[in-house]
Motif scaffolding. Structure first.
Motif, PDB file in Angstrom:
ATOM      1  N   THR A  32      34.499  49.196  35.442  1.00 14.62           N
ATOM      2  CA  THR A  32      34.481  48.032  36.331  1.00 14.62           C
ATOM      3  C   THR A  32      33.249  48.109  37.215  1.00 14.62           C
ATOM      4  OG1 THR A  32      36.889  47.963  36.337  1.00 14.62           O
ATOM      5  CG2 THR A  32      35.762  46.782  38.108  1.00 14.62           C
ATOM      6  N   ASN A  43      31.016  30.976  42.548  1.00 16.07           N
ATOM      7  CA  ASN A  43      31.628  32.232  42.123  1.00 16.07           C
ATOM      8  C   ASN A  43      32.363  32.000  40.808  1.00 16.07           C
ATOM      9  OD1 ASN A  43      33.180  34.587  41.802  1.00 16.07           O
ATOM     10  ND2 ASN A  43      33.320  34.859  44.011  1.00 16.07           N
ATOM     11  N   ASN A  98      36.512  36.834  38.858  1.00 15.85           N
ATOM     12  CA  ASN A  98      36.430  38.153  38.237  1.00 15.85           C
ATOM     13  C   ASN A  98      36.513  38.011  36.723  1.00 15.85           C
ATOM     14  OD1 ASN A  98      36.214  39.296  40.756  1.00 15.85           O
ATOM     15  ND2 ASN A  98      38.415  39.613  40.950  1.00 15.85           N
ATOM     16  N   GLN A  99      35.763  38.850  36.020  1.00 14.19           N
ATOM     17  CA  GLN A  99      35.660  38.782  34.565  1.00 14.19           C
ATOM     18  C   GLN A  99      36.311  40.012  33.943  1.00 14.19           C
ATOM     19  OE1 GLN A  99      33.967  36.008  33.038  1.00 14.19           O
ATOM     20  NE2 GLN A  99      34.171  35.346  35.172  1.00 14.19           N
ATOM     21  N   THR A 115      30.787  45.852  40.197  1.00 12.14           N
ATOM     22  CA  THR A 115      30.605  44.702  41.081  1.00 12.14           C
ATOM     23  C   THR A 115      29.217  44.148  40.805  1.00 12.14           C
ATOM     24  OG1 THR A 115      32.048  45.645  42.759  1.00 12.14           O
ATOM     25  CG2 THR A 115      30.540  43.899  43.466  1.00 12.14           C
ATOM     26  N   SER A 135      28.998  37.751  44.598  1.00  4.97           N
ATOM     27  CA  SER A 135      29.417  38.990  43.939  1.00  4.97           C
ATOM     28  C   SER A 135      30.797  38.805  43.330  1.00  4.97           C
ATOM     29  CB  SER A 135      29.450  40.144  44.944  1.00  4.97           C
ATOM     30  OG  SER A 135      28.158  40.422  45.423  1.00  4.97           O
ATOM     31  N   PHE A 136      31.013  39.447  42.191  1.00  5.39           N
ATOM     32  CA  PHE A 136      32.307  39.417  41.528  1.00  5.39           C
ATOM     33  C   PHE A 136      32.456  40.702  40.727  1.00  5.39           C
ATOM     34  CE2 PHE A 136      29.171  37.336  38.898  1.00  5.39           C
ATOM     35  CZ  PHE A 136      29.384  37.841  37.615  1.00  5.39           C
ATOM     36  N   THR A 137      33.680  41.032  40.366  1.00  6.53           N
ATOM     37  CA  THR A 137      33.894  42.240  39.567  1.00  6.53           C
ATOM     38  C   THR A 137      33.945  41.870  38.093  1.00  6.53           C
ATOM     39  OG1 THR A 137      36.289  42.119  39.768  1.00  6.53           O
ATOM     40  CG2 THR A 137      35.126  43.445  41.405  1.00  6.53           C
ATOM     41  N   TRP A 138      33.439  42.785  37.296  1.00 10.89           N
ATOM     42  CA  TRP A 138      33.447  42.592  35.851  1.00 10.89           C
ATOM     43  C   TRP A 138      33.997  43.860  35.228  1.00 10.89           C
ATOM     44  CZ3 TRP A 138      29.066  39.441  33.271  1.00 10.89           C
ATOM     45  CH2 TRP A 138      29.432  39.086  31.975  1.00 10.89           C
ATOM     46  N   ARG A 139      35.174  43.736  34.640  1.00 12.48           N
ATOM     47  CA  ARG A 139      35.842  44.871  34.021  1.00 12.48           C
ATOM     48  C   ARG A 139      35.669  44.805  32.515  1.00 12.48           C
ATOM     49  NH1 ARG A 139      42.218  45.965  33.616  1.00 12.48           N
ATOM     50  NH2 ARG A 139      42.094  48.057  32.738  1.00 12.48           N
TER      51      ARG A 139
END
Length: 137
Positions: free
Chosen positions: A106, A52, A55-56, A108, A124-128
């Motif tokens: 944002t 992982n 988050n970005q 996922t 999975s990760f969030t990218w804002r």
């Protein structure tokens, strides 16, 4: 259970029959089959595990290079990603997500690595992506 099976005579006959069956030696028909040699056990590689990246957060129009990594399984891996921001893509051979982030918001993102045997793993990760007040300043 019906009443005709509950008579003492029937229960006694059943008990004698079960005792005789349990006391009888196991013959060749009841014995476990014997094999000449134990079957070969093949080493099975563990399924891959995708690391992982966390988050970005980036600004809109930033150029990005995010290298995805995996361990386990049988190399080479084939990489894919879903829900990437507009302007970015993943290299299916290397797992590098790159491009220039267009748009904002944002998401996922889910990245999947499939190994040479077909086993796969995802993360999975969030990218804002933040809209920059002055993108060309």
């Amino acid at each position: 259970m019906s009443t005709h099976l509950r008579t003492p005579r029937r229960l006694a006959a059943l008990a004698v029959g079960l005792t005789a069956l349990l006391a009888a030696p196991a013959g060749p028909a009841l014995a476990a089959p014997q094999t000449a040699a134990a079957p070969a056990i093949h080493d099975v590689a563990a399924a891959p595990v995708v690391a992982n990246p966390g988050n970005q957060v980036n600004f809109q129009w930033d150029p990005v290079r995010l290298q995805m990594t995996a361990a386990g399984g049988v190399t080479p891996y084939t990489w894919s990603a879903s829900n990437l921001h507009l302007g970015t893509s993943i290299n299916p051979s290397t797992g590098l997500i790159s491009g220039a982030l267009r748009g904002s918001g944002t998401r996922t993102v889910t990245v999947t690595a499939k190994d040479a045997t077909g086993a796969s793993a995802s993360v999975s990760f969030t990218w804002r992506v933040i809209r920059d007040a002055c993108p060309r300043c």
